[in-house]
Design an enzyme around this catalytic site. Sequence first.
Site, PDB file in Angstrom:
ATOM      1  N   ASN A   1      -7.484   7.426   3.542  1.00  0.00           N
ATOM      2  CA  ASN A   1      -6.361   7.175   4.444  1.00  0.00           C
ATOM      3  C   ASN A   1      -6.853   6.750   5.822  1.00  0.00           C
ATOM      4  O   ASN A   1      -7.836   7.271   6.331  1.00  0.00           O
ATOM      5  CB  ASN A   1      -5.507   8.440   4.566  1.00  0.00           C
TER       6      ASN A   1
ATOM      7  N   VAL B   1       0.516   9.067   7.749  1.00  0.00           N
ATOM      8  CA  VAL B   1       1.309  10.279   7.957  1.00  0.00           C
ATOM      9  C   VAL B   1       1.350  10.671   9.432  1.00  0.00           C
ATOM     10  O   VAL B   1       2.303  11.311   9.882  1.00  0.00           O
ATOM     11  CB  VAL B   1       0.734  11.438   7.103  1.00  0.00           C
TER      12      VAL B   1
ATOM     13  N   LYS C   1      -7.268   5.879  -3.968  1.00  0.00           N
ATOM     14  CA  LYS C   1      -6.194   6.125  -4.935  1.00  0.00           C
ATOM     15  C   LYS C   1      -6.404   5.371  -6.242  1.00  0.00           C
ATOM     16  O   LYS C   1      -5.672   5.574  -7.205  1.00  0.00           O
ATOM     17  CB  LYS C   1      -4.846   5.759  -4.311  1.00  0.00           C
TER      18      LYS C   1
ATOM     19  N   LYS D   1       0.802  -1.233   0.000  1.00  0.00           N
ATOM     20  CA  LYS D   1       0.000   0.000   0.000  1.00  0.00           C
ATOM     21  C   LYS D   1       0.832   1.279   0.000  1.00  0.00           C
ATOM     22  O   LYS D   1       0.285   2.360  -0.178  1.00  0.00           O
ATOM     23  CB  LYS D   1      -0.920   0.016   1.234  1.00  0.00           C
TER      24      LYS D   1
ATOM     25  N   GLY E   1      -3.452   5.987  11.887  1.00  0.00           N
ATOM     26  CA  GLY E   1      -2.771   5.023  12.737  1.00  0.00           C
ATOM     27  C   GLY E   1      -2.331   3.768  12.027  1.00  0.00           C
ATOM     28  O   GLY E   1      -1.702   2.902  12.638  1.00  0.00           O
TER      29      GLY E   1
ATOM     30  N   ARG F   1       5.706  13.873  -3.906  1.00  0.00           N
ATOM     31  CA  ARG F   1       6.496  12.697  -4.254  1.00  0.00           C
ATOM     32  C   ARG F   1       5.983  12.097  -5.561  1.00  0.00           C
ATOM     33  O   ARG F   1       4.846  12.374  -5.975  1.00  0.00           O
ATOM     34  CB  ARG F   1       6.408  11.668  -3.130  1.00  0.00           C
TER      35      ARG F   1
END
Length: 624
Positions: A455, A463, A418, A376, A458, A548
């Site tokens: 997202n 992030v 995503k 992932k 934890g 990124r």
Amino acid sequence: MSLPKETKHILLYRRLFLITYDIIAVIISGLLALALRYDLNWQLITPEFLDSVLRYIPVNIVTMLLLFYVLRLYHSLWEYASVTEMQNSVAASFLVALFQFIGMRILGYRTPRSYPFLFAMFFIMLTVASRFSYRFLRTAKKKILNKRIGQNVMIVGAGEAANMLIKEIVSSNYLHMTVKCLVDDSPDKKGRFIQGVRVMGNRDDIVELARRYDIDVIIISMPSASKLVIRDIVNICSETGCRLQTLPGMYQLVNEEVSLNNLRDVDVEDLLGRDPIRVDVDSILRYVKDQTVLVTGGGGSIGSELCRQIAGHKPKKLVIVDIYENNAYEIQQELKHNYPNLDLVVLIASVRNTNRMNDIFQTYKPDIVYHAAAHKHVPLMEVSPNEAIKNNVFGTLKTARAAGENGVKRFVMISTDKAVNPTNIMGASKRICEMIIQTFNNRYDTEFVAVRFGNVLGSNGSVIPLFKKQIEQGGPVTVTHPDIIRYFMTIPEAVSLVLQAGAYAKGGEIFVLDMGEPVKIYDLAVNLIRLSGYTPNEDIMITFTGLRPGEKLYEEMLMDEEGLQDTDNHMIHIGKPIEINEEQFEEDLYKLGEAANGEEAVVRELVQRIVPTYQYGQTDVIGD
């Protein structure tokens, strides 16, 4: 469990002291009552009356000791004396006075008519004073100590929960806290008091009050408030630099469990600004009961939570499959401890191994499969695209085929936002997985579905743990872009959605969670620094590192052509399946597999042929 010898001695000395005190109090009360009747002039007291009082003292003492023992006045912990102890003390003292009045009449002892009333008054006063003097002195001592080493506390929310918290703070021997003020948005409460603490204002006054009273800790005591309200309060409180704590939720009030033990530090979850997903897990998991359930990636963040919730609903057998032995071992030990009667099987296996997966399905014949195994991490997959394809695409292909060929009833695959208009190989690989699921749903009797969410707070690679680690190290906190935004959900929410999808499944659906408003990552970093007690860009710097490879400024939950359908849960929607040319899809998959296994460099081009919305070679900088 017997008390330590030293503790027993302390309790014995305390009881002996109280008994001695009460005997003296009986004597003094009798003499004072008689003296007050004669204006404290002892020489005016009638000798017969004095003789009656003195002769009855032994009887009075025995009566008092028996009554006090029966009413357990020598058993209470007087450092915690409250209204109940006050009532018991008054009642016991009054009974002593009443028994004295009756006893004296029976024995023919004469006293002034006012004597019984004056005796009762003095004895009640002395008894109550003895029982509450310890608490008074301890409270005074604590206040002095708190001024020297204690923390100043502000409580936001002036309700029943705040009342319970103040009571515990005041009564505790071990907490060095002083509640300086209360804050509540209700205009009717301003200026009112709760246990001597005044409501000084509303949320707009928090920063000023924190400065005025030199507040160290702010406790958000609003268990029934919505997440949006909590987020706004937290945002205001974070400007003070104080430590923030909060109560978990309304159920604490219902169960009368509000206490300082329930407090937890405010975390980023409180900043999401939306209420958590509410699902009736019990009704959803009825279909799990007495079923054999298999979870791939069962040691991971999502997989392990799936296993926990499934284990609590009495499956016939739970089979956990994971390639990482440490993860598998940890969840195995946890479930063995928490569910000793669970029929648990933990297997080390790779979803990329065709023979191994076929053997597992043939051996255990699962009824339901939750497929959580996947690579992932976006940046890592960008530099190892072939591994993303091998594991995600063909691991899913092999697991789903084994499920279809072995009569699995339902197959639920974990997907991601995503996968929508992907700009990275991880998202594109997940989109291909969704296509495999939809294709196999037409080919087998198994109900194949996918669950797509954003997202997970934890989770491994999230992030938030990165930010926390950077703050612990003194910074800087790294954010890729000042405008980057993400949808967030908690692990329990994600698992609830997956379980809900299993209940709704009819085959071929892509379930999508309405995740509310997206969160700006920069704001998340700022608030997390504040929650840690630092000032952003002063104590801890925030630096921008640039997007990124493969990273978007924002994530989408649905492709334009998918449309949206409602379910019984207004927070969960279904994306309409996209038409797929299955023959062409199979041919492209074969070529993709050959290229990935051959470690060829054309994998991205082949992926784009399968997923036309996949854009690679540049980052999405919309909004610059």
